[in-house]
Motif scaffolding. Structure first.
Motif, PDB file in Angstrom:
ATOM      1  N   GLY A 127      29.633  41.206  42.553  1.00 29.16           N
ATOM      2  CA  GLY A 127      30.689  42.554  43.009  1.00 29.16           C
ATOM      3  C   GLY A 127      31.583  42.409  43.304  1.00 29.16           C
ATOM      4  O   GLY A 127      32.552  42.932  44.345  1.00 29.16           O
ATOM      5  N   GLY A 128      32.004  41.901  42.541  1.00 29.84           N
ATOM      6  CA  GLY A 128      33.739  41.476  42.302  1.00 29.84           C
ATOM      7  C   GLY A 128      34.684  40.488  42.806  1.00 29.84           C
ATOM      8  O   GLY A 128      34.032  40.125  43.201  1.00 29.84           O
ATOM      9  N   GLU A 129      34.721  39.471  41.429  1.00 30.59           N
ATOM     10  CA  GLU A 129      35.299  38.748  41.313  1.00 30.59           C
ATOM     11  C   GLU A 129      36.461  38.039  40.850  1.00 30.59           C
ATOM     12  O   GLU A 129      36.936  39.266  40.076  1.00 30.59           O
ATOM     13  CB  GLU A 129      34.300  37.498  41.240  1.00 30.59           C
ATOM     14  N   VAL A 130      37.768  36.866  40.875  1.00 31.25           N
ATOM     15  CA  VAL A 130      38.414  37.181  40.452  1.00 31.25           C
ATOM     16  C   VAL A 130      37.923  35.378  39.869  1.00 31.25           C
ATOM     17  O   VAL A 130      37.264  34.314  40.261  1.00 31.25           O
ATOM     18  CB  VAL A 130      39.431  37.357  40.975  1.00 31.25           C
ATOM     19  N   ARG A 131      38.975  35.042  38.530  1.00 31.49           N
ATOM     20  CA  ARG A 131      38.968  33.998  37.533  1.00 31.49           C
ATOM     21  C   ARG A 131      39.499  33.318  37.548  1.00 31.49           C
ATOM     22  O   ARG A 131      41.154  34.067  36.765  1.00 31.49           O
ATOM     23  CB  ARG A 131      37.933  33.492  36.443  1.00 31.49           C
ATOM     24  N   TYR A 132      40.046  31.995  38.097  1.00 31.33           N
ATOM     25  CA  TYR A 132      41.376  31.296  38.758  1.00 31.33           C
ATOM     26  C   TYR A 132      41.347  30.155  37.457  1.00 31.33           C
ATOM     27  O   TYR A 132      40.333  29.441  37.572  1.00 31.33           O
ATOM     28  CB  TYR A 132      41.576  31.328  40.197  1.00 31.33           C
ATOM     29  N   THR A 133      42.651  30.334  36.687  1.00 30.53           N
ATOM     30  CA  THR A 133      43.626  29.552  36.128  1.00 30.53           C
ATOM     31  C   THR A 133      44.236  28.441  36.742  1.00 30.53           C
ATOM     32  O   THR A 133      44.981  29.060  36.732  1.00 30.53           O
ATOM     33  CB  THR A 133      43.454  29.127  34.629  1.00 30.53           C
ATOM     34  N   LEU A 134      43.771  26.758  36.613  1.00 25.45           N
ATOM     35  CA  LEU A 134      44.711  26.361  37.275  1.00 25.45           C
ATOM     36  C   LEU A 134      45.641  25.134  36.121  1.00 25.45           C
ATOM     37  O   LEU A 134      44.417  24.807  35.577  1.00 25.45           O
ATOM     38  CB  LEU A 134      44.373  25.618  39.292  1.00 25.45           C
TER      39      LEU A 134
END
Ligand code: SAM
Ligand code: TMP
Ligand code: ZN
Length: 414
Positions: free
Chosen positions: A255-262
């Motif tokens: 349903g809509g996600e964000v992949r975050y890279t730290l």
């Protein structure tokens, strides 16, 4: 949500200690993934599901924390590999990590919440050193049976330290649909700091606040989803624990996600996508309380419309069943007070959910085969995030005159 005195309830931010103002009250809710045997009904656990936002770091979070052992245990019924789209998605994640981050000599990747091994099985096939953390023993066993290395434990500072001491630094810490489940992110980020190699990356993907608000998908809010992340709140979180947000990618799944890279500060150059999403969030006033209060109003409108539709169909003598006994459906059915008199059963492919009762409303769960025996007049699509896959599989339902009821972004029949 305001109470009788009209003063918004306040709490303390789990991340930064700032003031949290509540904006949505979804009422008393059960454990979203606890499917009951008839004998369990009397001792069901309930908690108050309300959501607020921190006025300092903007993190959107639940007011009440459910003890983790009540949610993640031997019997945790969610098996990630139940969806072919998700199997493909995670094979893609593994291939991309193998090609971009796991290219040195003897690379090492740690996954938090590896579930049934849906991502790590591809890493294992490539012969790359890996370790999955998975506290729910049932799904962990399924991963082990695929040859995946699993530690049956919660990832947190103490367990991360043990892995660092025994196995050395990780080049990648990866996790999907798990970070947002963890109230104690301070411990997780301290653990990541200990375990991650100096130039390593910590990558996580979770439902995105922007999609939840944009689609009024309030069913993404339940016991396990303690945080609703945005790029702004994740950037503040990263900085607080000595990391830098260096990339964001919007994903269509769930349903809509964000992949975050730290990464550690200065080690990677942040991509343009980070500033673009931060600017978009500011332009849309995503984390303004006004926006979140308007979202709460839209949520109540969905409830009104859905209940009115189901009651009308019942009055007309139509047969309605649910499709997908998702954790999300616990929020919808309990917030809207939808029980077996409005939705006679919910079909689901997960063996651990079948022949049990849904949390709170006690709607029977049946196997997928019962959907067509015979087809109902209407099917309420609780697993709307898998709509394409399900609609394709169930084409015959619509061809034989059946109609789908959807409630995201608003109530409609197709
Ligand atoms: N990563 C899989 C996916 O995206 O389909 C599974 C997601 S599932 C919703 C969340 C998983 O996280 C569960 O299997 C749960 O047992 C696990 N989990 C919860 N807290 C955890 C922690 N502190 N460390 C590692 N795993 C955790
Ligand atoms: P999720 O939205 O949390 O991934 O849960 C999806 C639920 O829907 C899970 O219990 C499995 C079920 N399901 C079906 O019954 N049929 C399907 O075709 C798919 C994709 C999922
Ligand atoms: Zn805060």
């Amino acid at each position: 949500m305001t109470g009788v005195t009209d003063v918004p309830a306040r709490g303390t931010c789990r991340i930064c200690g700032g003031d949290v103002e509540e904006f949505l009250d979804l009422g008393q809710q059960p454990l979203s993934d606890r499917f009951l045997e008839p004998g369990d009904v009397d001792e069901e656990f309930f908690f108050r599901l309300t959501v607020g936002q921190c006025s300092t770091c903007t993190m959107v979070q639940l007011a009440e924390e459910v003890p983790r052992h009540l949610m993640f245990h031997d019997d945790y019924p969610y098996h990630s590999s139940g969806s072919s789209v998700m199997r493909e998605h995670f094979a893609g994640v593994a291939h991309s990590l193998l090609a971009s981050e796991l290219t040195g000599a003897d690379p090492f990747v740690v996954e938090m919440g590896c579930n049934d091994g849906i991502m790590l099985e591809t890493i294992r096939e490539a012969g790359v050193r890996h370790l999955g953390f998975e506290p729910s023993t049932g799904v962990a066993e399924v991963a082990r049976a695929k040859g995946v290395r699993v530690r049956t434990d919660f990832f947190e500072e103490s367990t991360a330290r043990e892995v660092r001491a025994a196995e050395g630094p990780a080049d990648v810490i990866y996790t999907a649909n798990t970070m947002c489940h963890i109230p104690y992110l301070d411990s997780v980020l301290r653990g990541a700091d200990v375990l991650l190699a100096p130039d390593g990356v910590f990558v996580f993907e979770d439902p995105y606040l922007g999609d939840i608000v944009g689609k009024t998908s309030f069913d993404q809010i339940y016991d396990e989803h303690f945080y609703l992340f945005s790029a702004g709140s994740v950037q503040a979180l990263a900085e607080r624990f000595g990391f830098e947000l260096v990339n964001v990618e919007r994903l269509p799944v769930h349903g809509g996600e964000v992949r975050y890279t730290l990464a550690r500060p200065g080690v990677r150059t942040p991509t343009q996508a980070v500033n673009r999403l931060l600017t978009e969030e500011r332009d849309q006033k995503l984390t303004d309380l006004m926006t979140l209060r308007a979202f709460a109003t839209n949520v109540r409108k969905v409830r009104e419309d859905l209940v009115a539709l189901l009651k009308r169909l019942r009055a007309e003598g139509r047969r309605v069943v649910g499709y997908g006994a998702t954790a999300k459906s616990a929020t919808v059915t309990n917030f809207c007070d939808i029980g077996p008199e409005l939705v006679s059963f919910i079909c689901d492919t997960t063996p651990g959910k079948q022949n049990r009762l849904t949390p709170g409303q006690h709607i029977p769960v049946r196997s997928a085969a019962e959907f067509s025996a015979p087809y109902p007049d209407y099917a309420l699509l609780f697993a709307w995030n898998h709509a394409e896959e399900i609609m394709a599989k169930e084409r015959e339902f619509q061809q034989s005159g059946g109609r789908w009821i959807r409630y995201v972004p608003q109530v409609h029949v197709t």
